[in-house]
Design an enzyme around this catalytic site. Structure first.
Site, PDB file in Angstrom:
ATOM      1  N   ASP A  22       0.859  -1.185   0.000  1.00 24.89           N
ATOM      2  CA  ASP A  22       0.000   0.000   0.000  1.00 24.89           C
ATOM      3  C   ASP A  22       0.896   1.236   0.000  1.00 24.89           C
ATOM      4  O   ASP A  22       1.750   1.387   0.883  1.00 24.89           O
ATOM      5  CB  ASP A  22      -0.907   0.004   1.235  1.00 24.89           C
ATOM      6  CG  ASP A  22      -1.793   1.241   1.296  1.00 24.89           C
ATOM      7  OD1 ASP A  22      -2.608   1.419   0.384  1.00 24.89           O
ATOM      8  OD2 ASP A  22      -1.637   2.040   2.245  1.00 24.89           O
ATOM      9  N   GLU A  24      -1.502  -1.511  -5.926  1.00 23.21           N
ATOM     10  CA  GLU A  24      -2.775  -0.940  -6.354  1.00 23.21           C
ATOM     11  C   GLU A  24      -2.556  -0.004  -7.536  1.00 23.21           C
ATOM     12  O   GLU A  24      -1.487   0.592  -7.698  1.00 23.21           O
ATOM     13  CB  GLU A  24      -3.453  -0.200  -5.198  1.00 23.21           C
ATOM     14  CG  GLU A  24      -2.617   0.884  -4.562  1.00 23.21           C
ATOM     15  CD  GLU A  24      -3.276   1.461  -3.326  1.00 23.21           C
ATOM     16  OE1 GLU A  24      -4.509   1.490  -3.268  1.00 23.21           O
ATOM     17  OE2 GLU A  24      -2.537   1.901  -2.415  1.00 23.21           O
ATOM     18  N   ASP A  34      -3.603   1.253   6.792  1.00 26.25           N
ATOM     19  CA  ASP A  34      -2.674   0.944   5.701  1.00 26.25           C
ATOM     20  C   ASP A  34      -2.366  -0.552   5.617  1.00 26.25           C
ATOM     21  O   ASP A  34      -2.269  -1.115   4.520  1.00 26.25           O
ATOM     22  CB  ASP A  34      -1.385   1.747   5.865  1.00 26.25           C
ATOM     23  CG  ASP A  34      -1.620   3.244   5.769  1.00 26.25           C
ATOM     24  OD1 ASP A  34      -2.601   3.636   5.118  1.00 26.25           O
ATOM     25  OD2 ASP A  34      -0.834   4.021   6.347  1.00 26.25           O
TER      26      ASP A  34
END
Length: 387
Positions: A201, A285, A369
């Protein structure tokens, strides 16, 4: 697989002058070819329009149809009379510049890039060399019409040398050498498989948070050097245009920009190399970086972190080492979804200021997170690497 190695050069005054002249000639050839391309294209269009108005067929033999090959021949025909100084540097400087213009037009027509723009003096000054026009030996590179130039380090890749680009950054000269290497041998040499996988992340305070809870602080070189950057920018704006003092101030500012860029790239290289060495599967991501840059409060911090560069480095190194990078869909709510039970919170229930939360469904305590990185690992399905 093609890899590029950027090495700083250590030229003497004569060699630095040659580099500056070759960059100027490459820029001149590129701009001349772009102007000719536009003129010839406009002339062809005017002829086609006239034929259409008069109702006659277009005579293809009368069309100029500019290409990089034709323009290179046209420049060769006139340069001895019109641009005799071009003969003082390697022939690759003007010729490869026009070939690069041809590639720029190809990318434009494919929709991959914007329309080619004229090159400006002092902005990304560079010239290129084909592999038959230079040689590398230890910590030296031989340039046509110049001789051997010292390099700060030896070329670190073994393989077929394809081309080189010499360019200026921050008042210093560098060479980028493209080498074709055997990806299989490289993977055998450096691709240690561990059987481990992780989700990543990306953030502003912590550059990355892994699914095992590991957090790495962001280096933020721009924020660290911002005061000095503003001071040097003010000093530059106060100098008289065309003066030696302005040139010195510009060089100082350019060196600082280079230093900031180097700090950022060094941190990202160490981080991405560590990840591909440690994990076989890495999930990330798909961030809307362009959209995030529209936020005036976050744009400077996001540009300072280099999210795009992180992804680029991670993917090419994973390909090189035989590892896998997966990507999560941009619209998946990784932060708001409980990684244990899948319960989804609303935007009002989990504002950005809340960093830790407890799932109302399964009662699991989640770090925002870490929870996001676990979801990224569990749900990423688009493979970015190819082996």
């Amino acid at each position: 697989m093609i890899r590029g190695h950027v090495i700083e050069l250590n030229p003497n005054n004569k060699q630095a002058t040659y580099f500056a002249k070759a960059c100027g000639i490459a820029r001149l050839a590129y701009n001349w070819a772009l102007a000719q391309w536009q003129r010839q294209y406009a002339q062809d269009k005017a002829y086609r329009d006239a034929c259409h108005i008069m109702g006659i067929d277009v005579d293809e033999s009368k069309l100029l149809k500019p290409t990089q090959g034709k323009l290179r021949k046209q420049l060769n025909a006139i340069k001895r009379d019109k641009y005799p100084f071009m003969l003082e540097v390697t022939k690759c400087a003007p010729q490869l510049a026009i070939m690069q213009l041809g590639d720029a037009y190809k990318r434009f027509f494919k929709g991959e890039a914007k329309y080619p723009q004229f090159r400006k003096k002092g902005v990304n000054d560079r010239f290129s060399l084909s592999n038959d026009q230079f040689a590398v030996k230890g910590r030296q590179i031989r340039i046509p019409n110049l001789g051997w130039v010292r390099m700060r380090e030896a070329l670190r890749f073994d393989g077929k040398i394809l081309s080189a680009k010499i360019f200026s950054r921050g008042g210093r000269w560098f060479v980028s050498i493209a080498v074709e290497i055997d990806a299989v041998n490289l993977t055998k040499k450096r691709g240690r498989h561990t059987g481990k996988q992780t989700g990543v992340d990306l953030g502003i305070t912590d550059l990355i948070t892994l699914s095992d809870g590991t957090k790495v602080k962001a280096p933020k070189p721009l924020k660290t050097k911002l005061k000095k950057l503003k001071r040097l920018s003010r000093q530059l704006s106060r100098k008289q245009k065309g003066s030696n003092n302005r040139a010195k101030a510009k060089a100082k500012l350019s060196r600082l920009h280079l230093q900031i860029s180097n700090i950022r790239k060094d941190a990202l290289h160490k981080l991405t190399t560590g990840l591909v060495n440690e994990y076989d599967v890495i999930a990330i991501e798909n961030l809307n970086t362009k959209g995030m840059m529209q936020n005036r409060k976050l744009s400077r911090a996001i540009s300072d972190l280099g999210f795009y560069e992180f992804k680029r480095q991670l993917v090419y190194k994973a390909n090189q080492y035989g590892k896998t990078v997966k990507e999560l869909d941009r619209w998946f709510p990784s932060s708001k979804t409980c990684s244990n039970c899948g319960h989804l919170l609303t935007k009002d229930e989990l504002p950005l200021s809340v960093r830790r939360w407890q799932c109302p469904c399964c009662q699991q305590a989640n770090d925002r997170d870490v929870n996001a990185s676990i979801n990224i690992l569990q749900h990423a399905d688009k493979v970015l690497t190819h082996h």
